[in-house]
Design a protein around this motif. Sequence first.
Motif, PDB file in Angstrom:
ATOM      1  N   TYR A  59       0.834  -1.200   0.000  1.00 58.78           N
ATOM      2  CA  TYR A  59       0.000   0.000   0.000  1.00 58.78           C
ATOM      3  C   TYR A  59       0.869   1.250   0.000  1.00 58.78           C
ATOM      4  O   TYR A  59       1.958   1.272   0.587  1.00 58.78           O
ATOM      5  N   PHE A  60       0.362   2.283  -0.664  1.00 60.69           N
ATOM      6  CA  PHE A  60       1.075   3.554  -0.746  1.00 60.69           C
ATOM      7  C   PHE A  60       0.159   4.697  -0.329  1.00 60.69           C
ATOM      8  O   PHE A  60      -1.028   4.711  -0.655  1.00 60.69           O
ATOM      9  N   ALA A  61       0.748   5.652   0.402  1.00 59.42           N
ATOM     10  CA  ALA A  61       0.142   6.955   0.639  1.00 59.42           C
ATOM     11  C   ALA A  61       1.041   7.946  -0.094  1.00 59.42           C
ATOM     12  O   ALA A  61       2.175   8.177   0.312  1.00 59.42           O
ATOM     13  N   LYS A  62       0.561   8.445  -1.203  1.00 57.06           N
ATOM     14  CA  LYS A  62       1.383   9.217  -2.130  1.00 57.06           C
ATOM     15  C   LYS A  62       2.543   8.344  -2.612  1.00 57.06           C
ATOM     16  O   LYS A  62       2.311   7.310  -3.212  1.00 57.06           O
ATOM     17  N   ASP A  63       3.813   8.711  -2.336  1.00 54.75           N
ATOM     18  CA  ASP A  63       4.927   7.891  -2.836  1.00 54.75           C
ATOM     19  C   ASP A  63       5.618   7.109  -1.723  1.00 54.75           C
ATOM     20  O   ASP A  63       6.746   6.640  -1.890  1.00 54.75           O
ATOM     21  N   SER A  64       4.942   6.934  -0.587  1.00 57.34           N
ATOM     22  CA  SER A  64       5.547   6.228   0.546  1.00 57.34           C
ATOM     23  C   SER A  64       4.733   4.994   0.912  1.00 57.34           C
ATOM     24  O   SER A  64       3.498   4.994   0.848  1.00 57.34           O
ATOM     25  N   ASP A  65       5.434   3.936   1.317  1.00 56.21           N
ATOM     26  CA  ASP A  65       4.749   2.740   1.804  1.00 56.21           C
ATOM     27  C   ASP A  65       3.927   3.091   3.042  1.00 56.21           C
ATOM     28  O   ASP A  65       4.310   3.944   3.848  1.00 56.21           O
ATOM     29  N   THR A  66       2.814   2.386   3.199  1.00 58.93           N
ATOM     30  CA  THR A  66       1.978   2.604   4.369  1.00 58.93           C
ATOM     31  C   THR A  66       1.361   1.281   4.806  1.00 58.93           C
ATOM     32  O   THR A  66       1.577   0.244   4.181  1.00 58.93           O
ATOM     33  N   THR A  67       0.579   1.320   5.879  1.00 55.73           N
ATOM     34  CA  THR A  67      -0.012   0.105   6.437  1.00 55.73           C
ATOM     35  C   THR A  67      -0.982  -0.537   5.454  1.00 55.73           C
ATOM     36  O   THR A  67      -1.818   0.145   4.846  1.00 55.73           O
ATOM     37  N   ASN A  68      -0.872  -1.843   5.317  1.00 59.26           N
ATOM     38  CA  ASN A  68      -1.758  -2.564   4.410  1.00 59.26           C
ATOM     39  C   ASN A  68      -3.197  -2.572   4.915  1.00 59.26           C
ATOM     40  O   ASN A  68      -3.448  -2.743   6.105  1.00 59.26           O
ATOM     41  N   LEU A  69      -4.123  -2.419   3.976  1.00 52.14           N
ATOM     42  CA  LEU A  69      -5.547  -2.518   4.302  1.00 52.14           C
ATOM     43  C   LEU A  69      -6.129  -3.868   3.881  1.00 52.14           C
ATOM     44  O   LEU A  69      -7.257  -4.193   4.232  1.00 52.14           O
ATOM     45  N   ILE A  70      -5.373  -4.628   3.095  1.00 51.44           N
ATOM     46  CA  ILE A  70      -5.756  -5.980   2.690  1.00 51.44           C
ATOM     47  C   ILE A  70      -4.501  -6.853   2.716  1.00 51.44           C
ATOM     48  O   ILE A  70      -3.385  -6.354   2.866  1.00 51.44           O
ATOM     49  N   ASP A  71      -4.690  -8.163   2.557  1.00 48.20           N
ATOM     50  CA  ASP A  71      -3.554  -9.072   2.512  1.00 48.20           C
ATOM     51  C   ASP A  71      -3.108  -9.403   1.101  1.00 48.20           C
ATOM     52  O   ASP A  71      -2.021  -9.943   0.911  1.00 48.20           O
ATOM     53  N   GLY A  72      -3.921  -9.122   0.107  1.00 50.40           N
ATOM     54  CA  GLY A  72      -3.496  -9.404  -1.247  1.00 50.40           C
ATOM     55  C   GLY A  72      -4.588  -9.167  -2.277  1.00 50.40           C
ATOM     56  O   GLY A  72      -5.780  -9.279  -1.985  1.00 50.40           O
ATOM     57  N   ASP A 269     -13.541   5.361  -2.384  1.00 50.92           N
ATOM     58  CA  ASP A 269     -13.149   6.646  -1.817  1.00 50.92           C
ATOM     59  C   ASP A 269     -12.531   7.445  -2.957  1.00 50.92           C
ATOM     60  O   ASP A 269     -11.415   7.164  -3.400  1.00 50.92           O
ATOM     61  N   ILE A 270     -13.261   8.435  -3.469  1.00 48.78           N
ATOM     62  CA  ILE A 270     -12.816   9.158  -4.661  1.00 48.78           C
ATOM     63  C   ILE A 270     -11.469   9.837  -4.447  1.00 48.78           C
ATOM     64  O   ILE A 270     -10.651   9.949  -5.365  1.00 48.78           O
ATOM     65  N   SER A 271     -11.198  10.294  -3.218  1.00 46.53           N
ATOM     66  CA  SER A 271      -9.913  10.946  -2.962  1.00 46.53           C
ATOM     67  C   SER A 271      -8.746   9.968  -3.099  1.00 46.53           C
ATOM     68  O   SER A 271      -7.602  10.378  -3.283  1.00 46.53           O
ATOM     69  N   SER A 272      -9.031   8.669  -3.012  1.00 50.07           N
ATOM     70  CA  SER A 272      -7.991   7.642  -3.177  1.00 50.07           C
ATOM     71  C   SER A 272      -8.102   7.007  -4.552  1.00 50.07           C
ATOM     72  O   SER A 272      -8.142   5.782  -4.713  1.00 50.07           O
ATOM     73  N   THR A 273      -8.152   7.842  -5.574  1.00 47.14           N
ATOM     74  CA  THR A 273      -8.121   7.377  -6.966  1.00 47.14           C
ATOM     75  C   THR A 273      -7.139   8.234  -7.744  1.00 47.14           C
ATOM     76  O   THR A 273      -6.921   9.399  -7.421  1.00 47.14           O
ATOM     77  N   GLY A 274      -6.556   7.650  -8.759  1.00 46.33           N
ATOM     78  CA  GLY A 274      -5.587   8.362  -9.574  1.00 46.33           C
ATOM     79  C   GLY A 274      -4.164   8.098  -9.128  1.00 46.33           C
ATOM     80  O   GLY A 274      -3.902   7.905  -7.940  1.00 46.33           O
ATOM     81  N   SER A 275      -3.240   8.089 -10.092  1.00 48.12           N
ATOM     82  CA  SER A 275      -1.839   7.776  -9.762  1.00 48.12           C
ATOM     83  C   SER A 275      -0.906   8.193 -10.879  1.00 48.12           C
ATOM     84  O   SER A 275      -1.335   8.482 -12.004  1.00 48.12           O
ATOM     85  N   LYS A 276       0.379   8.186 -10.546  1.00 50.84           N
ATOM     86  CA  LYS A 276       1.468   8.365 -11.515  1.00 50.84           C
ATOM     87  C   LYS A 276       2.493   7.265 -11.231  1.00 50.84           C
ATOM     88  O   LYS A 276       2.889   7.068 -10.080  1.00 50.84           O
ATOM     89  N   LYS A 277       2.937   6.557 -12.274  1.00 47.44           N
ATOM     90  CA  LYS A 277       3.877   5.453 -12.086  1.00 47.44           C
ATOM     91  C   LYS A 277       4.894   5.408 -13.220  1.00 47.44           C
ATOM     92  O   LYS A 277       4.617   5.826 -14.347  1.00 47.44           O
TER      93      LYS A 277
END
Length: 342
Positions: A59-72, A269-277
């Motif tokens: 899981y990522f919050a912006k460009d940093s790893d964060t706590t997982n919300l699922i296992d896979g 959660d619309i605020s948690s959509t969209g990305s750059k990779k």
Amino acid sequence: MRYLILCAIILISNGVSFAQGCCAGGAANPIAGGASTGVLLKNQVEIAGNYQYNYSDVYFAKDSDTTNLIDGLGSSYFFLRADYGVTSKFTMSVASGYYTHKTLIELGYRDTVKSKGLGDLILFPRYSVFNKTRENSTSEITLGLGVKVPLTSGTKTHLVGKNANGDVYAILPPTVQTTTGAVDYMFYGFFYQGYQKRKLRFFANTLFIKKGYNNLDYKFGDYFSLGLYVGKTIFKNVGITSQLKGEWIGHMDVKKSVTEEDLAVYGIDISSTGSKKVFFVPQISYTHKNFTLFATSDIPLYQYLNGVQIGSLYQFTTGLTYRFLAKKIKTGDTFELPTKGE
């Protein structure tokens, strides 16, 4: 030579399958296998099939790893495509895929949500606006305009329990739907520069997918990718290719008729959509007569995800293509047949 053009760019926008996290919008079909080739010879037929495996538990919050919300979150996807050279400049492509599974494993392995089924029908015509073969080099510019049409519903449900009235069903989260349920439009460009004697190739492609609204009035984020490639033939029949691919996915959008309760039920959660990779994509291919076998993998180099979303981790694809002429070449068809090992 054209076999390796195909293989080197066989996976454009595969990363779309995990484009918008498990707690956000997702479910976009990958276009695994052939949305980014040039044109075929007149009356030439190409049949391609491949298998793609995708899995992530980061899981990522912006460009940093964060706590997982699922296992896979994972999927297995089979893709089949058929192309036909209508003229020496115009090629028509028809493709679709089938998920043997899309699986979401809840945190702590408390629950597993699965689905399977058809994805989208992809109609993808391409036209060569420039193609010139010289003694030592070949140049090509091809443009495409396509459409993705859902073959099944994007609102599948699953059993979540029972009550006095019987079984209770809930809509599956977007990441395990096999389609978004919307009609999408594809705009594509391809540039190729090859050097036959050196068996060296440089090419680039770009793809923009304009997403439509589905029957729930949801619009998943538009998609844009740019790929830069360099390829080399070694040992006569073996090709190696390196790709640097950047992709952008826009925010999800909904119509005014959609309420906060509707989004909560669908797990969005619309605020948690969209990305750059940014990805590095190595590939190896082997050509024998009219057959080409290839394997490739997307390796994430950089990820920036809006809000909190599941990121990209593993994606592997292997496939086989076969080309043949449905009719003999007539005088005036200027393209040359691919040479063994090119």
